[in-house]
Design an enzyme around this catalytic site. Structure first.
Site, PDB file in Angstrom:
ATOM      1  N   CYS A 142      41.303  41.420  40.438  1.00  0.00           N
ATOM      2  CA  CYS A 142      41.841  40.869  41.679  1.00  0.00           C
ATOM      3  C   CYS A 142      43.053  41.695  42.109  1.00  0.00           C
ATOM      4  CB  CYS A 142      42.247  39.403  41.466  1.00  0.00           C
ATOM      5  SG  CYS A 142      43.707  39.210  40.410  1.00  0.00           S
ATOM      6  N   CYS A 151      45.915  41.724  39.397  1.00  0.00           N
ATOM      7  CA  CYS A 151      45.590  42.527  38.217  1.00  0.00           C
ATOM      8  C   CYS A 151      45.486  44.006  38.557  1.00  0.00           C
ATOM      9  CB  CYS A 151      44.306  42.011  37.572  1.00  0.00           C
ATOM     10  SG  CYS A 151      44.530  40.341  36.897  1.00  0.00           S
ATOM     11  N   GLU A 184      43.197  40.471  32.351  1.00  0.00           N
ATOM     12  CA  GLU A 184      43.819  41.794  32.374  1.00  0.00           C
ATOM     13  C   GLU A 184      45.318  41.716  32.046  1.00  0.00           C
ATOM     14  OE1 GLU A 184      40.798  41.854  35.871  1.00  0.00           O
ATOM     15  OE2 GLU A 184      41.982  40.381  34.766  1.00  0.00           O
ATOM     16  N   HIS A 187      45.678  35.797  33.648  1.00  0.00           N
ATOM     17  CA  HIS A 187      44.382  36.449  33.836  1.00  0.00           C
ATOM     18  C   HIS A 187      44.094  37.330  32.621  1.00  0.00           C
ATOM     19  CE1 HIS A 187      43.719  36.219  38.458  1.00  0.00           C
ATOM     20  NE2 HIS A 187      44.382  35.150  38.033  1.00  0.00           N
TER      21      HIS A 187
END
Length: 167
Positions: free
Chosen positions: A94, A97, A66, A64
């Site tokens: 999410c 993260c 992040e 992801h």
């Protein structure tokens, strides 16, 4: 009163500058056919971490925006603690993260728009500010919200169209 207004304006301009950098990362994901989410991490007015979604490209659930930015920033800082940093992200984090942000001790995030399906910075749950955790994160939102939201909408509209024509 005028000095306070200038400070807020200056801060918003800085937030917009770094959010545009996060949007540039999101465009990299878009070009790869990935969900266009981008992130930058700032320390003392310098970007020390950049990331964008690469799940399909890397064949890795963990890739992801992040997490990629946190990995880069941690290497740059030589520490897993990012205690004096600000994380800018184009979409609300999410649960994975948000957990990483808390674990990295990042004190503040600036997010462009909310994530109705997986947002864990206030939309579905707020993992960033749970009093039971040993670290809470300040959240600012709405910086370039419309532009970031539009990029996501365009991506998913094009994806739906592509899937429709492949049938």
């Amino acid at each position: 009163m005028a000095a306070e207004k200038r400070t807020i304006l200056k801060e918003n301009n800085i937030h917009e500058f770094y959010m545009r950098e996060a949007m540039a990362e999101a465009r990299k994901a878009y070009e790869l056919g990935e969900v266009p989410i981008g992130c930058v991490i700032v320390y003392q007015d310098k970007i020390i971490g950049r990331g964008y979604n690469r799940r399909k490209t890397d064949q890795n659930t963990l890739s992801h925006a992040e997490l990629n930015a946190i990995t880069m920033a941690s290497k740059e800082m030589g520490d897993w603690r990012l205690e004096e940093c600000t994380l800018y992200v184009t979409l609300e984090p999410c649960q994975m993260c948000a957990g990483a942000i808390v674990q990295a001790r990042i004190p503040k995030i600036v997010q462009a728009c909310r994530n109705a399906k997986a947002g864990c910075a206030g939309t579905i749950i707020n993992l960033l500010q749970m009093p039971a955790f040993n670290h809470q994160v300040e959240i600012e939102e709405g910086i370039l919200e419309e532009e970031c939201s539009l990029m996501l909408k365009e991506f998913f509209r094009a994806l739906r169209q592509k899937l429709k024509t492949e049938k």
